[in-house]
Design a protein around this motif. Structure first.
Motif, PDB file in Angstrom:
ATOM      1  N   ILE A   1       0.842  -1.183   0.000  1.00  0.00           N
ATOM      2  CA  ILE A   1       0.000   0.000   0.000  1.00  0.00           C
ATOM      3  C   ILE A   1       0.884   1.241   0.000  1.00  0.00           C
ATOM      4  N   ILE A   2       0.488   2.245  -0.789  1.00  0.00           N
ATOM      5  CA  ILE A   2       1.096   3.578  -0.688  1.00  0.00           C
ATOM      6  C   ILE A   2       0.031   4.476  -0.066  1.00  0.00           C
ATOM      7  N   PRO A   3       0.174   4.792   1.211  1.00  0.00           N
ATOM      8  CA  PRO A   3      -0.874   5.549   1.890  1.00  0.00           C
ATOM      9  C   PRO A   3      -0.724   7.054   1.713  1.00  0.00           C
ATOM     10  N   PHE A   4      -1.869   7.731   1.705  1.00  0.00           N
ATOM     11  CA  PHE A   4      -1.852   9.189   1.722  1.00  0.00           C
ATOM     12  C   PHE A   4      -2.909   9.692   2.699  1.00  0.00           C
ATOM     13  N   GLY A   5      -2.598  10.803   3.324  1.00  0.00           N
ATOM     14  CA  GLY A   5      -3.541  11.466   4.207  1.00  0.00           C
ATOM     15  C   GLY A   5      -3.554  12.939   3.866  1.00  0.00           C
ATOM     16  N   ALA A   6      -4.720  13.568   3.956  1.00  0.00           N
ATOM     17  CA  ALA A   6      -4.842  14.953   3.506  1.00  0.00           C
ATOM     18  C   ALA A   6      -5.487  15.833   4.568  1.00  0.00           C
ATOM     19  N   THR A   7      -4.991  17.067   4.640  1.00  0.00           N
ATOM     20  CA  THR A   7      -5.572  18.096   5.486  1.00  0.00           C
ATOM     21  C   THR A   7      -5.080  19.438   4.970  1.00  0.00           C
ATOM     22  N   PHE A   8      -5.411  20.519   5.670  1.00  0.00           N
ATOM     23  CA  PHE A   8      -4.801  21.805   5.357  1.00  0.00           C
ATOM     24  C   PHE A   8      -3.351  21.779   5.840  1.00  0.00           C
ATOM     25  N   LEU A   9      -2.477  22.489   5.128  1.00  0.00           N
ATOM     26  CA  LEU A   9      -1.068  22.491   5.502  1.00  0.00           C
ATOM     27  C   LEU A   9      -0.873  22.910   6.954  1.00  0.00           C
ATOM     28  N   ASN A  10      -1.637  23.881   7.399  1.00  0.00           N
ATOM     29  CA  ASN A  10      -1.467  24.353   8.774  1.00  0.00           C
ATOM     30  C   ASN A  10      -1.699  23.238   9.786  1.00  0.00           C
ATOM     31  N   PHE A  11      -2.581  22.290   9.445  1.00  0.00           N
ATOM     32  CA  PHE A  11      -2.935  21.240  10.398  1.00  0.00           C
ATOM     33  C   PHE A  11      -2.050  20.002  10.270  1.00  0.00           C
ATOM     34  N   VAL A  12      -1.098  20.048   9.347  1.00  0.00           N
ATOM     35  CA  VAL A  12      -0.043  19.041   9.390  1.00  0.00           C
ATOM     36  C   VAL A  12       0.714  19.178  10.708  1.00  0.00           C
ATOM     37  N   SER A  13       0.722  20.378  11.265  1.00  0.00           N
ATOM     38  CA  SER A  13       1.367  20.587  12.564  1.00  0.00           C
ATOM     39  C   SER A  13       0.707  19.750  13.655  1.00  0.00           C
ATOM     40  N   TYR A  14      -0.606  19.527  13.544  1.00  0.00           N
ATOM     41  CA  TYR A  14      -1.285  18.657  14.502  1.00  0.00           C
ATOM     42  C   TYR A  14      -0.714  17.244  14.458  1.00  0.00           C
ATOM     43  N   ALA A  15      -0.196  16.867  13.312  1.00  0.00           N
ATOM     44  CA  ALA A  15       0.291  15.504  13.102  1.00  0.00           C
ATOM     45  C   ALA A  15       1.806  15.404  13.190  1.00  0.00           C
ATOM     46  N   ALA A  16       2.448  16.420  13.748  1.00  0.00           N
ATOM     47  CA  ALA A  16       3.910  16.519  13.675  1.00  0.00           C
ATOM     48  C   ALA A  16       4.628  15.284  14.195  1.00  0.00           C
ATOM     49  N   GLY A  17       4.144  14.704  15.305  1.00  0.00           N
ATOM     50  CA  GLY A  17       4.813  13.529  15.848  1.00  0.00           C
ATOM     51  C   GLY A  17       4.841  12.373  14.880  1.00  0.00           C
ATOM     52  N   ALA A  18       3.730  12.147  14.197  1.00  0.00           N
ATOM     53  CA  ALA A  18       3.655  11.044  13.238  1.00  0.00           C
ATOM     54  C   ALA A  18       4.416  11.364  11.956  1.00  0.00           C
ATOM     55  N   VAL A  19       4.407  12.636  11.536  1.00  0.00           N
ATOM     56  CA  VAL A  19       5.162  13.042  10.349  1.00  0.00           C
ATOM     57  C   VAL A  19       6.649  12.773  10.568  1.00  0.00           C
ATOM     58  N   ARG A  20       7.126  13.123  11.750  1.00  0.00           N
ATOM     59  CA  ARG A  20       8.542  12.887  12.074  1.00  0.00           C
ATOM     60  C   ARG A  20       8.873  11.394  12.012  1.00  0.00           C
ATOM     61  N   LEU A  21       7.971  10.560  12.503  1.00  0.00           N
ATOM     62  CA  LEU A  21       8.236   9.123  12.497  1.00  0.00           C
ATOM     63  C   LEU A  21       8.150   8.533  11.092  1.00  0.00           C
ATOM     64  N   SER A  22       7.357   9.132  10.204  1.00  0.00           N
ATOM     65  CA  SER A  22       7.383   8.703   8.796  1.00  0.00           C
ATOM     66  C   SER A  22       8.797   8.858   8.247  1.00  0.00           C
ATOM     67  N   SER A  23       9.402  10.009   8.544  1.00  0.00           N
ATOM     68  CA  SER A  23      10.748  10.284   8.044  1.00  0.00           C
ATOM     69  C   SER A  23      11.772   9.352   8.676  1.00  0.00           C
ATOM     70  N   LEU A  24      11.697   9.208   9.990  1.00  0.00           N
ATOM     71  CA  LEU A  24      12.649   8.353  10.707  1.00  0.00           C
ATOM     72  C   LEU A  24      12.532   6.899  10.271  1.00  0.00           C
ATOM     73  N   SER A  25      11.313   6.479   9.962  1.00  0.00           N
ATOM     74  CA  SER A  25      11.057   5.084   9.601  1.00  0.00           C
ATOM     75  C   SER A  25      11.288   4.782   8.125  1.00  0.00           C
ATOM     76  N   HIS A  26      11.519   5.814   7.315  1.00  0.00           N
ATOM     77  CA  HIS A  26      11.715   5.647   5.873  1.00  0.00           C
ATOM     78  C   HIS A  26      10.482   5.042   5.211  1.00  0.00           C
ATOM     79  N   PHE A  27       9.305   5.523   5.605  1.00  0.00           N
ATOM     80  CA  PHE A  27       8.052   5.051   5.022  1.00  0.00           C
ATOM     81  C   PHE A  27       7.607   5.987   3.903  1.00  0.00           C
ATOM     82  N   ARG A  28       7.170   5.390   2.799  1.00  0.00           N
ATOM     83  CA  ARG A  28       6.626   6.164   1.682  1.00  0.00           C
ATOM     84  C   ARG A  28       5.174   6.541   2.025  1.00  0.00           C
ATOM     85  N   VAL A  29       5.030   7.647   2.708  1.00  0.00           N
ATOM     86  CA  VAL A  29       3.723   8.191   3.074  1.00  0.00           C
ATOM     87  C   VAL A  29       3.577   9.548   2.404  1.00  0.00           C
ATOM     88  N   LEU A  30       2.430   9.793   1.801  1.00  0.00           N
ATOM     89  CA  LEU A  30       2.179  11.080   1.147  1.00  0.00           C
ATOM     90  C   LEU A  30       1.254  11.920   2.025  1.00  0.00           C
TER      91      LEU A  30
END
Length: 690
Positions: A437-466
Motif C-alpha cells: 500500500i502507498i498511503p496518503f492522508g490529507a488536510t490543510f497544511l497548517n494542520f499538518v502541525s497537529y500531526a507533527a509527531g507522526a510526520v517525524r516518524l514517517s521520516s525516521l522510519s523511511h516510510f513512503r507516506v504522502l
C-alpha cells in the motif's frame, strides 16, 4: 476457558524473560525493566501459543504483526526476538542502548529483525497497529479468494497507561471501532504506574467503558502475573470476534518479583544488584550468573519457531496453488509487497502548456490523483474530514468501510479519517509498514502541525507516506491567521528524509507526484494552493523532477529570483518589471529543495551560480532559504483575514513589491563591490571541494 495449561517449562520461560530483562537493563545501566517483567507471561503465551510468525523469515507476507506501543519496554521485545530465533543474538542483548547496536533504546524499524514499526513516542504504536489492521483488511478483501486466504493475519499490540493518555491513541481507537477491525487485538498493561508515579494522580477514567463506547470488545484478566490460562483464554476469545477490535485489560504488577514491584521506582531505572540477585534466587536462577537461558527454555522456543516455520510453509504451498489458479492476482500481490510500481504508470501524469487555464494546485492535485487511481491500485488513503476542500477523492473511488454499514467495503481505497489529523498520519505509517500500500492522508497544511509527531516518524522510519496539504499559504484568504501556515514548511524542510514539494503549476504538480511515488523510502509533504495559479511558460515535468530549475535565463544577470509554489508566477512578473527598469533578473522555480540538494554539484551551481545576489521570495517565514539565497523576502509574522489578493497586497507580496526589494538587493551588492559567491558554496560543503 483456554485449552492451554501452563507447565513447569512455561514457568521457567516466563522467569527467564524476567531475569533477562533485568540483566539487559542493568548492564546498560539505562532502560525500563518494570513493564517487561510484568508483561513476561502474556509475551510468552502470545509468541509461543498464539502468534503466527516465522523467525527465519521476518518478512513473510502473512505473518501476524506485533507492535509494542509502550516502546520504552523494548527490552521485552528484544528478549522475545532473541528467544524465538530472530536475528537478535545474546551479544545484541548485552549491547542494549549502546552505540551502533541493533537494540536501541526504543524499537526502530529497519534496524532490528522482527520490528514492524518505530515506537517510543507514546500512542504512536497504537495508531500504527490500527493502520496495520486496516491494511490486512484491505489486502484480504482485495486478493483473497474462496479457499485462498492470502492475507488473514492478526495485529497484536501491547499498550500501557501512557499510550492511552495520548490523543493520537484516542483518535486511532475511535476510528478502529468504527471500522470494526476484528483483526486487531490490544493488550493493555494496566499496572497503574507512569513516570510520575501512581496513575491516581492524573489518570482515573474508566478505560474499559471508554473502549466500549468506541465499539471495541473489552476483556478483562485480573491476574496478569501468573494466570496463564486466563491470559491465553482472553486472547483466544479476542480472535473469535471478527466484527470488533479487542482490548484486553491485563492487570499486572510492574517489576513483578522486584523489591520495588508495583512502584514508580522500577519503571524507568535499572534494578539494584542485590534486587536482581534476590529475584533470581526466587525463580531458581544462580544469582551470580547473567544472561542465562536454560536448555529447556531454548527447546521450548525452538519448538515455537518450528511451528511458525510450519505456518509459513503451509502458506507458501497455498500461495503456489493460488499462483496457478490466479496468476494475475498473484503477480500483483508480489509486485505490491515488493514496493515496485507498475510499468508505465507515469504516462498517466498530465502535462500543461501556458494556454491551459489557471487553476489552484489543489485542483491540479485532484486531476493527478484521478488519473493515477486506476493505474496505481496501491494508492490508499483519504482526508481528515476535508475531502471537498483537499479534493482527494476520485469519482471512481469506493470508501474503505465495514460492509455492514452500507457505506463501502474493505476493498475500498478511500478512507474517511474524520477530524483526526494526528491519528490519520500515524495510521498511514502503519499502512506503509504492512506493505502493498502507498498511503496518503490529507488536510490543510497548517494542520499538518497537529500531526507533527507522526510526520517525524514517517521520516525516521523511511516510510513512503504522502501528506497532501492544501490551502498552503496566506492565499487561502478569509480563514485568516489560524489557518494560514507561515512556519509549517520551514520545520518540514528541516526534517531529515522528508521531501517537501510545493509545485507552481500543473507540470510541477505532476513532477512532484512522480518523485514522491518513486521515493520508496522517503515520505513527502505535497503543498497545494487554494488560489488559482497560471500555467508557466518553460516549465516541464522533466525540469521539475530535479527539484529546482531555471524558469527564465538571462545573460549577465544582475539578480536571481527564486521561489516555490504560488509565488513563482509573482517573481516571474517581477522580473518583467525589473527589465523595464534596466535590471536583468533570472527566475528559478524550486518545487522541492530536498530533491535539488540531491542533484550533482555542477547542476546545482548552474541553477544558483556565483556572480550575482540571489533573492528568495515565499509567503512564509524565512526558514531554510538562506542556504540557497543571500536575501529573503516573505513574512515576519502571521497572516491576515481577507480575500487572497488583498492579503498578498497587504504584505507587498506582489510583482511590484518583489521588484522593489530586488532592486534594493542589486544596489546593495553593487555598492559592496566584492565578488558574490553562490550560497551553495561554503567551507563545510562538498561543493567547495571541486
Amino acid at each position: 476457558m483456554s485449552s492451554f495449561q501452563a507447565s513447569e517449562v512455561d514457568e521457567k520461560c516466563v522467569n527467564t524473560i524476567r531475569t533477562l530483562a533485568a540483566d539487559v537493563v542493568a548492564k546498560a545501566n539505562s532502560g525500563h525493566p518494570g513493564a517487561p517483567m510484568g508483561m513476561a507471561p502474556v509475551a510468552h503465551i502470545l509468541w509461543t501459543q498464539i502468534m503466527k510468525s516465522s523467525p527465519s523469515n521476518s518478512k513473510w507476507y502473512n505473518r501476524d504483526r506485533f507492535v509494542l506501543s509502550n516502546g520504552h519496554a523494548c527490552a521485552l521485545q528484544y528478549v522475545m526476538l532473541h528467544l524465538m530465533g530472530y536475528k537478535v543474538k545474546m551479544d545484541d542483548l548485552k549491547a542494549f542502548r549502546q552505540l551502533n547496536s541493533i537494540t536501541p533504546g526504543h524499537p526502530e524499524v529497519g534496524m532490528t529483525d522482527g520490528i514492524e514499526v518505530t515506537t517510543g513516542p507514546l500512542g504512536q504504536g497504537f495508531a500504527n497497529a490500527v493502520g496495520l489492521a486496516m491494511a490486512q483488511a484491505h489486502m484480504g478483501a482485495t486478493f483473497n479468494k474462496d479457499g485462498f486466504n492470502v492475507f488473514d493475519n492478526h495485529t497484536f499490540m501491547f499498550t500501557g497507561d501512557g499510550c492511552l493518555q495520548e490523543g493520537v491513541a484516542a483518535e486511532a481507537a475511535s476510528l478502529a471501532g468504527h471500522l470494526q477491525l476484528g483483526n486487531l487485538i490490544a493488550v493493555y498493561d494496566d499496572n497503574k504506574i507512569t513516570i510520575d508515579g501512581d496513575t491516581a494522580c492524573s489518570f482515573t477514567e474508566d478505560v474499559e467503558m471508554r473502549f466500549k463506547s468506541y465499539g471495541w470488545q473489552v476483556l478483562h484478566v485480573e491476574n496478569g502475573n501468573d494466570d496463564y490460562a486466563g491470559i491465553a483464554a482472553a486472547i483466544e476469545e479476542a480472535k473469535k470476534n471478527t466484527n470488533q477490535p479487542t482490548i484486553i485489560n491485563l492487570k499486572t504488577i510492574i517489576g513483578f518479583g522486584s523489591k520495588l514491584q508495583g512502584t514508580g521506582g522500577v519503571h524507568g531505572a535499572p534494578l539494584k544488584k542485590d534486587d536482581i540477585a534476590e529475584l533470581k534466587k526466587r525463580w531458581g536462577f544462580n544469582p551470580d550468573e547473567t544472561f542465562v537461558v536454560p536448555s529447556e527454555v531454548k527447546d521450548a522456543y525452538a519448538k515455537a519457531a518450528d511451528k511458525g516455520a510450519k505456518y509459513e510453509s503451509e502458506w507458501n504451498k497455498m500461495f503456489a496453488s493460488y499462483k496457478e489458479k490466479y496468476p494475475a492476482e498473484a503477480a500483483e500481490v508480489e509486485r505490491r509487497m515488493e514496493g515496485r510500481l507498475p510499468e508505465g504508470w507515469e504516462k498517466a501524469l498530465p502535462t500543461y502548456t501556458p494556454e491551459d487555464a489557471a487553476v489552484g494546485s489543489r485542483k491540479l492535485s485532484e486531476t493527478v490523483l484521478t488519473k493515477l487511481w486506476d493505474v496505481l491500485p496501491e494508492l490508499f488513503g483519504g482526508s481528515a474530514d476535508l475531502t471537498g476542500s483537499n479534493l482527494t477523492r476520485s469519482k471512481a473511488a469506493v470508501d474503505f468501510q465495514p460492509p455492514s454499514t452500507g457505506l463501502g467495503n474493505y476493498a475500498g481505497r478511500y478512507v474517511r479519517f474524520g477530524v483526526r489529523e494526528h491519528g490519520m498520519t500515524a495510521i498511514c505509517n502503519g499502512l506503509a509498514a504492512y506493505g502493498g500500500i502507498i498511503p496518503f492522508g490529507a488536510t490543510f497544511l497548517n494542520f499538518v502541525s497537529y500531526a507533527a509527531g507522526a510526520v517525524r516518524l514517517s521520516s525516521l522510519s523511511h516510510f513512503r507516506v504522502l501528506n497532501i496539504a492544501t490551502h498552503d499559504s496566506i492565499g487561502l484568504g478569509e480563514d485568516g491567521p489560524t489557518h494560514q501556515p507561515v512556519e509549517t514548511v520551514a520545520w518540514l524542510r528541516t526534517l531529515p528524509n522528508m521531501q517537501v514539494h510545493r509545485p507552481a503549476d500543473g507540470n510541477e504538480t505532476s513532477a512532484s507526484y512522480m518523485v514522491a511515488l518513486k521515493s520508496q523510502h522517503t515520505p513527502s509533504t505535497l503543498c497545494f494552493s487554494r488560489q488559482n495559479l497560471p500555467q508557466l511558460a518553460n516549465s516541464s515535468v522533466e525540469k521539475a523532477v530535479k527539484g529546482a530549475y531555471v524558469l527564465e535565463e538571462v545573460e549577465n544577470a544582475d539578480v536571481t529570483l527564486i521561489s516555490s509554489g504560488s509565488e513563482v508566477y509573482l517573481i516571474n512578473d517581477a522580473a518583467k518589471k525589473l527589465k523595464e527598469q534596466g535590471i536583468k533578473a533570472r527566475v528559478v522555480s524550486a518545487p522541492c529543495l530536498e530533491i535539488f540538494d540531491a542533484q550533482p554539484n555542477e547542476y546545482r551551481l548552474s541553477v544558483l551560480p556565483s556572480g550575482m545576489p540571489i533573492l528568495a521570495v515565499e509567503a512564509y517565514a524565512c526558514g531554510t532559504w538562506l542556504s540557497y539565497a543571500h536575501e529573503f523576502f516573505g513574512l515576519k509574522g502571521y497572516g491576515m483575514s481577507g480575500p487572497a489578493d488583498q492579503v498578498y497586497n497587504h504584505f507587498e507580496l506582489t510583482p511590484e513589491g518583489i521588484a522593489k526589494r530586488a532592486q534594493k538587493v542589486v544596489n546593495f551588492y553593487k555598492k559592496r563591490g566584492c565578488e558574490v559567491y553562490s550560497p551553495l558554496i561554503s567551507a563545510l560543503d562538498e561543493v567547495n571541494d571541486q
